[in-house]
Scaffold this motif. Structure first.
Motif, PDB file in Angstrom:
ATOM      1  N   TYR A  59       0.845  -1.148   0.072  1.00  0.00           N
ATOM      2  CA  TYR A  59       0.029   0.028   0.042  1.00  0.00           C
ATOM      3  C   TYR A  59       0.858   1.092  -0.111  1.00  0.00           C
ATOM      4  O   TYR A  59       2.040   1.295   0.580  1.00  0.00           O
ATOM      5  N   ALA A  61       0.165   5.688   0.122  1.00  0.00           N
ATOM      6  CA  ALA A  61      -0.751   6.720   0.287  1.00  0.00           C
ATOM      7  C   ALA A  61      -0.667   7.861  -0.934  1.00  0.00           C
ATOM      8  O   ALA A  61      -1.718   8.386  -1.481  1.00  0.00           O
ATOM      9  N   LYS A  78      -1.545  -0.603  -3.751  1.00  0.00           N
ATOM     10  CA  LYS A  78      -2.969   0.010  -3.575  1.00  0.00           C
ATOM     11  C   LYS A  78      -2.828   1.161  -2.469  1.00  0.00           C
ATOM     12  O   LYS A  78      -1.954   1.489  -1.819  1.00  0.00           O
ATOM     13  N   LYS A  79      -4.042   1.959  -2.499  1.00  0.00           N
ATOM     14  CA  LYS A  79      -3.925   3.124  -1.667  1.00  0.00           C
ATOM     15  C   LYS A  79      -4.691   3.085  -0.365  1.00  0.00           C
ATOM     16  O   LYS A  79      -4.674   3.643   0.488  1.00  0.00           O
ATOM     17  N   SER A  80      -5.859   2.234  -0.415  1.00  0.00           N
ATOM     18  CA  SER A  80      -6.408   1.991   0.981  1.00  0.00           C
ATOM     19  C   SER A  80      -7.038   0.588   1.141  1.00  0.00           C
ATOM     20  O   SER A  80      -6.703  -0.420   0.292  1.00  0.00           O
ATOM     21  N   LYS A  83     -12.475  -1.228   5.061  1.00  0.00           N
ATOM     22  CA  LYS A  83     -12.813  -0.488   6.425  1.00  0.00           C
ATOM     23  C   LYS A  83     -12.861  -1.738   7.563  1.00  0.00           C
ATOM     24  O   LYS A  83     -13.477  -2.785   7.453  1.00  0.00           O
ATOM     25  N   ILE A 104      -2.536   4.746   6.552  1.00  0.00           N
ATOM     26  CA  ILE A 104      -3.416   3.966   5.840  1.00  0.00           C
ATOM     27  C   ILE A 104      -4.109   3.166   6.747  1.00  0.00           C
ATOM     28  O   ILE A 104      -5.474   2.822   6.458  1.00  0.00           O
TER      29      ILE A 104
END
Length: 329
Positions: A59, A61, A78-80, A83, A104
């Protein structure tokens, strides 16, 4: 070929190995504003972990520099996260603290945290903290872990680690280059890495816009303190006129050290009206970090950086005055 690893570090590597074997899911991330070392190390880790039957993702940001897109899976970063997702292990690379990777995830989303870094400024925020300030790069430390675990690397994995060492040593020319750096690089070549290919991808794929911006910066290089300090500036207007991207100018600062007699080189980059990012390089016996710390910055003795909450004009005055005592002799 053998490189030098302290007994205390071997103990940490052993603990990391155990955590890797015991964990099934991994979160991997380096610092914001990623570079070749953080991304190369992270991608190598992901690949090896997946070959070990683990679930692992990298990951970041921020956007990945274009020059690193040749590395396997660089475009899959990936960025996120989902949840509330919780990982068995989070591996955080060259980050002074947990949030340096961009928040993140929170520490609560990782059952265990492996903190791997080679910077002089660090915090022990991990379950295991493998910190070696004398190491040229994080990639070198990751290789130590793989060797301890008796993992034979693929060509792509070796290429990722080689990229980390190459970029963090400035093509093996900076002062952080050590015998261990070359030993590690030689080992990676044995796995099929082509130095010419990697060099071409990183250093010889510049856009015309970035070359034009470099020309603007070079034409406005200045020296102070009787030639002991040199500096260049990159303003938003210069980026706009040239059409260059910010992540294309990472090696620009190296030109500040190419002038005879210069002890410290600085690159000032305008981030906003009242925000200026400053990068520093210095000769072997000149410690820039002790000054940079005063401005909340970090890095190494001969390569460091900080961000000032002031415009370009004021930032220039602030930094030049900060080195007055050291350079006005």
């Amino acid at each position: 070929m053998k490189n030098s690893i302290l007994k205390s570090d071997l103990k940490k590597i052993s603990e990391i190995s155990k955590i890797i074997k015991q964990s099934g899911t991994f979160f991997i991330a380096g610092h914001v504003k990623p570079d070749g070392d953080s991304i190369g190390s992270a991608l190598a880790l992901k690949s090896v972990l997946k070959r070990l039957g683990k679930k692992a993702e990298v990951y970041c940001a921020d956007e990945i520099p274009v020059y690193l897109n040749f590395l396997k899976d660089a475009k899959k970063i990936k960025k996120s996260v989902k949840k509330g997702e919780v990982f068995d292990c989070a591996i955080i690379l060259e980050s002074v603290n947990f949030s340096r990777m961009g928040d993140i995830i929170t520490p609560a989303q990782a059952k265990r945290i492996i903190n791997i870094d080679h910077h002089a400024m660090f915090t022990n925020f991990g379950t295991v903290n493998y910190i070696v300030p004398d190491s040229s790069s994080t990639a070198e430390l990751i290789l130590n872990i793989f060797e301890y675990m008796k993992i034979k690397l693929t060509k792509d994995e070796a290429e990722c680690l080689y990229t980390g060492i190459l970029t963090d040593t400035g093509r093996f020319q900076q002062l952080n280059t050590t015998p261990d750096s070359h030993i590690a690089a030689a080992k990676l070549l044995d796995f099929g890495v082509s130095p010419a290919y990697v060099r071409k991808q990183i250093y010889e794929n510049s856009s015309l816009a970035s070359v034009k911006l470099l020309g603007q910066a070079l034409s406005q290089m200045h020296t102070v303190y009787h030639g002991k300090m040199s500096y260049m500036v990159l303003t938003k207007d210069m980026f706009k006129k040239s059409g260059a991207k910010e992540d294309e100018m990472e090696s620009t600062i190296n030109f500040t050290m190419s002038i005879e007699g210069v002890k410290i080189g600085c690159l000032f980059k305008e981030v906003g009206k009242n925000t200026t990012k400053v990068s520093f390089r210095s000769v072997k016996d000149f410690d820039v970090l002790e000054v940079v710390k005063k401005f909340g910055g970090g890095g190494h003795k001969n390569a460091a950086g900080c961000t000032l909450n002031s415009g370009m004009k004021q930032s220039l005055k602030t930094i030049i005055n900060a080195f007055k005592e050291k350079l006005n002799g």
